[in-house]
Scaffold this motif. Structure first.
Motif, PDB file in Angstrom:
ATOM      1  N   LYS A   1      12.576 -30.492  50.085  1.00  0.00           N
ATOM      2  CA  LYS A   1      12.884 -29.937  51.406  1.00  0.00           C
ATOM      3  C   LYS A   1      12.214 -28.590  51.602  1.00  0.00           C
ATOM      4  O   LYS A   1      11.618 -28.326  52.654  1.00  0.00           O
ATOM      5  CB  LYS A   1      14.400 -29.814  51.608  1.00  0.00           C
ATOM      6  CG  LYS A   1      14.759 -29.360  53.007  1.00  0.00           C
ATOM      7  CD  LYS A   1      14.198 -30.345  54.028  1.00  0.00           C
ATOM      8  CE  LYS A   1      14.345 -29.867  55.440  1.00  0.00           C
ATOM      9  NZ  LYS A   1      13.737 -30.787  56.406  1.00  0.00           N
ATOM     10  N   LEU A   2      12.315 -27.709  50.624  1.00  0.00           N
ATOM     11  CA  LEU A   2      11.677 -26.397  50.763  1.00  0.00           C
ATOM     12  C   LEU A   2      10.171 -26.535  50.912  1.00  0.00           C
ATOM     13  O   LEU A   2       9.552 -25.852  51.738  1.00  0.00           O
ATOM     14  CB  LEU A   2      12.022 -25.498  49.571  1.00  0.00           C
ATOM     15  CG  LEU A   2      13.489 -25.069  49.487  1.00  0.00           C
ATOM     16  CD1 LEU A   2      13.738 -24.302  48.196  1.00  0.00           C
ATOM     17  CD2 LEU A   2      13.907 -24.250  50.699  1.00  0.00           C
ATOM     18  N   GLU A   3       9.566 -27.429  50.156  1.00  0.00           N
ATOM     19  CA  GLU A   3       8.125 -27.632  50.247  1.00  0.00           C
ATOM     20  C   GLU A   3       7.754 -28.247  51.603  1.00  0.00           C
ATOM     21  O   GLU A   3       6.750 -27.862  52.211  1.00  0.00           O
ATOM     22  CB  GLU A   3       7.639 -28.508  49.093  1.00  0.00           C
ATOM     23  CG  GLU A   3       6.150 -28.603  48.990  1.00  0.00           C
ATOM     24  CD  GLU A   3       5.438 -27.263  48.819  1.00  0.00           C
ATOM     25  OE1 GLU A   3       4.258 -27.200  49.210  1.00  0.00           O
ATOM     26  OE2 GLU A   3       6.023 -26.293  48.318  1.00  0.00           O
TER      27      GLU A   3
ATOM     28  N   VAL B   1       8.423 -28.060  42.300  1.00  0.00           N
ATOM     29  CA  VAL B   1       7.788 -27.769  43.585  1.00  0.00           C
ATOM     30  C   VAL B   1       6.306 -28.126  43.533  1.00  0.00           C
ATOM     31  O   VAL B   1       5.761 -28.734  44.461  1.00  0.00           O
ATOM     32  CB  VAL B   1       7.989 -26.285  43.985  1.00  0.00           C
ATOM     33  CG1 VAL B   1       7.110 -25.889  45.164  1.00  0.00           C
ATOM     34  CG2 VAL B   1       9.456 -26.021  44.310  1.00  0.00           C
ATOM     35  N   ARG B   2       5.633 -27.778  42.430  1.00  0.00           N
ATOM     36  CA  ARG B   2       4.191 -28.083  42.322  1.00  0.00           C
ATOM     37  C   ARG B   2       3.925 -29.583  42.247  1.00  0.00           C
ATOM     38  O   ARG B   2       2.949 -30.069  42.811  1.00  0.00           O
ATOM     39  CB  ARG B   2       3.587 -27.336  41.134  1.00  0.00           C
ATOM     40  CG  ARG B   2       3.427 -25.838  41.431  1.00  0.00           C
ATOM     41  CD  ARG B   2       2.669 -25.100  40.338  1.00  0.00           C
ATOM     42  NE  ARG B   2       3.398 -25.029  39.086  1.00  0.00           N
ATOM     43  CZ  ARG B   2       4.385 -24.176  38.821  1.00  0.00           C
ATOM     44  NH1 ARG B   2       4.767 -23.312  39.738  1.00  0.00           N
ATOM     45  NH2 ARG B   2       4.977 -24.167  37.645  1.00  0.00           N
ATOM     46  N   VAL B   3       4.800 -30.331  41.578  1.00  0.00           N
ATOM     47  CA  VAL B   3       4.648 -31.796  41.542  1.00  0.00           C
ATOM     48  C   VAL B   3       4.808 -32.358  42.951  1.00  0.00           C
ATOM     49  O   VAL B   3       4.002 -33.173  43.406  1.00  0.00           O
ATOM     50  CB  VAL B   3       5.671 -32.446  40.574  1.00  0.00           C
ATOM     51  CG1 VAL B   3       5.754 -33.949  40.792  1.00  0.00           C
ATOM     52  CG2 VAL B   3       5.312 -32.131  39.134  1.00  0.00           C
ATOM     53  N   VAL B   4       5.837 -31.925  43.649  1.00  0.00           N
ATOM     54  CA  VAL B   4       6.079 -32.396  45.019  1.00  0.00           C
ATOM     55  C   VAL B   4       4.880 -32.079  45.910  1.00  0.00           C
ATOM     56  O   VAL B   4       4.455 -32.902  46.716  1.00  0.00           O
ATOM     57  CB  VAL B   4       7.373 -31.762  45.587  1.00  0.00           C
ATOM     58  CG1 VAL B   4       7.481 -31.945  47.082  1.00  0.00           C
ATOM     59  CG2 VAL B   4       8.588 -32.336  44.881  1.00  0.00           C
ATOM     60  N   ARG B   5       4.320 -30.900  45.731  1.00  0.00           N
ATOM     61  CA  ARG B   5       3.177 -30.468  46.543  1.00  0.00           C
ATOM     62  C   ARG B   5       1.976 -31.402  46.368  1.00  0.00           C
ATOM     63  O   ARG B   5       1.193 -31.587  47.290  1.00  0.00           O
ATOM     64  CB  ARG B   5       2.799 -29.041  46.149  1.00  0.00           C
ATOM     65  CG  ARG B   5       1.767 -28.403  47.028  1.00  0.00           C
ATOM     66  CD  ARG B   5       1.542 -26.949  46.639  1.00  0.00           C
ATOM     67  NE  ARG B   5       2.740 -26.185  46.936  1.00  0.00           N
ATOM     68  CZ  ARG B   5       3.143 -25.125  46.234  1.00  0.00           C
ATOM     69  NH1 ARG B   5       2.446 -24.690  45.202  1.00  0.00           N
ATOM     70  NH2 ARG B   5       4.231 -24.475  46.583  1.00  0.00           N
ATOM     71  N   CYS B   6       1.838 -31.997  45.213  1.00  0.00           N
ATOM     72  CA  CYS B   6       0.693 -32.874  44.918  1.00  0.00           C
ATOM     73  C   CYS B   6       0.839 -34.267  45.515  1.00  0.00           C
ATOM     74  O   CYS B   6      -0.127 -35.019  45.571  1.00  0.00           O
ATOM     75  CB  CYS B   6       0.496 -32.999  43.410  1.00  0.00           C
ATOM     76  SG  CYS B   6      -0.020 -31.461  42.643  1.00  0.00           S
TER      77      CYS B   6
ATOM     78  N   GLU C   1       1.466 -37.097  48.434  1.00  0.00           N
ATOM     79  CA  GLU C   1       1.261 -37.272  49.872  1.00  0.00           C
ATOM     80  C   GLU C   1       2.623 -37.314  50.551  1.00  0.00           C
ATOM     81  O   GLU C   1       3.583 -37.852  50.004  1.00  0.00           O
ATOM     82  CB  GLU C   1       0.494 -38.568  50.149  1.00  0.00           C
ATOM     83  CG  GLU C   1      -0.937 -38.546  49.644  1.00  0.00           C
ATOM     84  CD  GLU C   1      -1.783 -37.490  50.352  1.00  0.00           C
ATOM     85  OE1 GLU C   1      -1.632 -37.304  51.564  1.00  0.00           O
ATOM     86  OE2 GLU C   1      -2.594 -36.852  49.657  1.00  0.00           O
ATOM     87  N   ASP C   2       2.721 -36.795  51.758  1.00  0.00           N
ATOM     88  CA  ASP C   2       3.991 -36.663  52.447  1.00  0.00           C
ATOM     89  C   ASP C   2       4.820 -37.954  52.487  1.00  0.00           C
ATOM     90  O   ASP C   2       5.994 -37.919  52.164  1.00  0.00           O
ATOM     91  CB  ASP C   2       3.770 -36.099  53.854  1.00  0.00           C
ATOM     92  CG  ASP C   2       5.040 -35.518  54.430  1.00  0.00           C
ATOM     93  OD1 ASP C   2       5.862 -34.997  53.655  1.00  0.00           O
ATOM     94  OD2 ASP C   2       5.211 -35.592  55.657  1.00  0.00           O
ATOM     95  N   PRO C   3       4.259 -39.115  52.856  1.00  0.00           N
ATOM     96  CA  PRO C   3       5.093 -40.315  52.907  1.00  0.00           C
ATOM     97  C   PRO C   3       5.645 -40.739  51.541  1.00  0.00           C
ATOM     98  O   PRO C   3       6.612 -41.451  51.451  1.00  0.00           O
ATOM     99  CB  PRO C   3       4.177 -41.404  53.445  1.00  0.00           C
ATOM    100  CG  PRO C   3       2.968 -40.712  53.964  1.00  0.00           C
ATOM    101  CD  PRO C   3       2.899 -39.374  53.302  1.00  0.00           C
ATOM    102  N   GLU C   4       5.012 -40.278  50.461  1.00  0.00           N
ATOM    103  CA  GLU C   4       5.417 -40.682  49.122  1.00  0.00           C
ATOM    104  C   GLU C   4       6.375 -39.676  48.464  1.00  0.00           C
ATOM    105  O   GLU C   4       6.904 -39.960  47.408  1.00  0.00           O
ATOM    106  CB  GLU C   4       4.178 -40.842  48.232  1.00  0.00           C
ATOM    107  CG  GLU C   4       3.227 -41.911  48.723  1.00  0.00           C
ATOM    108  CD  GLU C   4       3.855 -43.290  48.688  1.00  0.00           C
ATOM    109  OE1 GLU C   4       4.397 -43.663  47.634  1.00  0.00           O
ATOM    110  OE2 GLU C   4       3.807 -43.986  49.711  1.00  0.00           O
ATOM    111  N   ARG C   5       6.585 -38.538  49.051  1.00  0.00           N
ATOM    112  CA  ARG C   5       7.360 -37.483  48.394  1.00  0.00           C
ATOM    113  C   ARG C   5       8.761 -37.921  48.021  1.00  0.00           C
ATOM    114  O   ARG C   5       9.206 -37.685  46.906  1.00  0.00           O
ATOM    115  CB  ARG C   5       7.435 -36.236  49.271  1.00  0.00           C
ATOM    116  CG  ARG C   5       6.171 -35.445  49.199  1.00  0.00           C
ATOM    117  CD  ARG C   5       6.294 -34.151  49.928  1.00  0.00           C
ATOM    118  NE  ARG C   5       5.015 -33.459  49.785  1.00  0.00           N
ATOM    119  CZ  ARG C   5       4.663 -32.447  50.509  1.00  0.00           C
ATOM    120  NH1 ARG C   5       5.473 -31.982  51.444  1.00  0.00           N
ATOM    121  NH2 ARG C   5       3.517 -31.867  50.310  1.00  0.00           N
ATOM    122  N   THR C   6       9.481 -38.530  48.930  1.00  0.00           N
ATOM    123  CA  THR C   6      10.848 -38.922  48.621  1.00  0.00           C
ATOM    124  C   THR C   6      10.882 -40.032  47.586  1.00  0.00           C
ATOM    125  O   THR C   6      11.640 -39.989  46.636  1.00  0.00           O
ATOM    126  CB  THR C   6      11.580 -39.369  49.895  1.00  0.00           C
ATOM    127  OG1 THR C   6      11.686 -38.233  50.753  1.00  0.00           O
ATOM    128  CG2 THR C   6      12.964 -39.890  49.601  1.00  0.00           C
TER     129      THR C   6
END
Length: 172
Positions: free
Chosen positions: A128-130, A156-161, A163-168
């Motif tokens: 969420k923060l990212e 946070v760095r893993v999440v940043r890497c 793609e948006d649709p795949e984050r969750t």
């Protein structure tokens, strides 16, 4: 070498046990005992399509510190100021805190002064923060101990890497 490996595995096992969040049973160990205590402190419902995130039903005038009063050690970080309804466009203020052991709370201050409080597992908080572009700001201001900053910063760095649709779906 095998002694070092055994020590690393024992440390990893004890770290997993320390992360004792159970919540609704869908994201066990994605947070610590403080997250579990917060889970039981108020009614929370899952936020659809936001794995590991929960909302306290209804907006309230109670600030985050009043909702989680039994957790006085929490350090809430103002990440964004609210822009009044007359602003173009109105924007919610954002306040966040991370629990010792993982997980946290993100509260949104509506322009009219009401709050919407959300509870998150550790990976849910990082996502969420990212997603709001506030991951680095939170890490810089949260005053986390070195170990917590390293662990949460890595998430946070893993999440940043991703793609948006795949984050969750793919995030830890």
């Amino acid at each position: 070498e095998s002694t070092v490996k055994a020590a690393v595995l024992a440390t990893a096992d004890s770290a997993l046990l320390a992360m004792s969040f159970v919540g609704d049973g869908r994201y066990p160990r994605d947070g610590g005992a403080e997250l579990e205590r917060a889970w039981h402190s108020a009614p929370w419902r899952a936020i659809p399509k936001c794995d590991g995130r929960y909302v306290r039903p209804g907006a309230t005038r109670d600030p985050p510190s009043a909702v989680l009063i039994s957790m006085s050690e929490l350090r809430f970080v103002q990440l964004r100021e609210a822009r009044p309804e007359g602003g173009d466009p109105p924007i919610d203020g954002v306040v966040a805190a991370r629990f010792r052991g993982g997980g946290g709370v993100v509260s949104y201050c509506k322009p009219d002064g009401r709050f919407v409080h959300t509870l998150a597992t550790d990976s849910g908080l990082a996502r969420k923060l990212e997603a709001m572009g506030l991951g680095d700001a939170f890490l810089a201001r949260a005053g986390l101990c070195a170990r917590a900053a390293a662990v949460f910063g890595s998430t946070v760095r893993v999440v940043r890497c991703l793609e948006d649709p795949e984050r969750t779906r793919l995030a830890p």
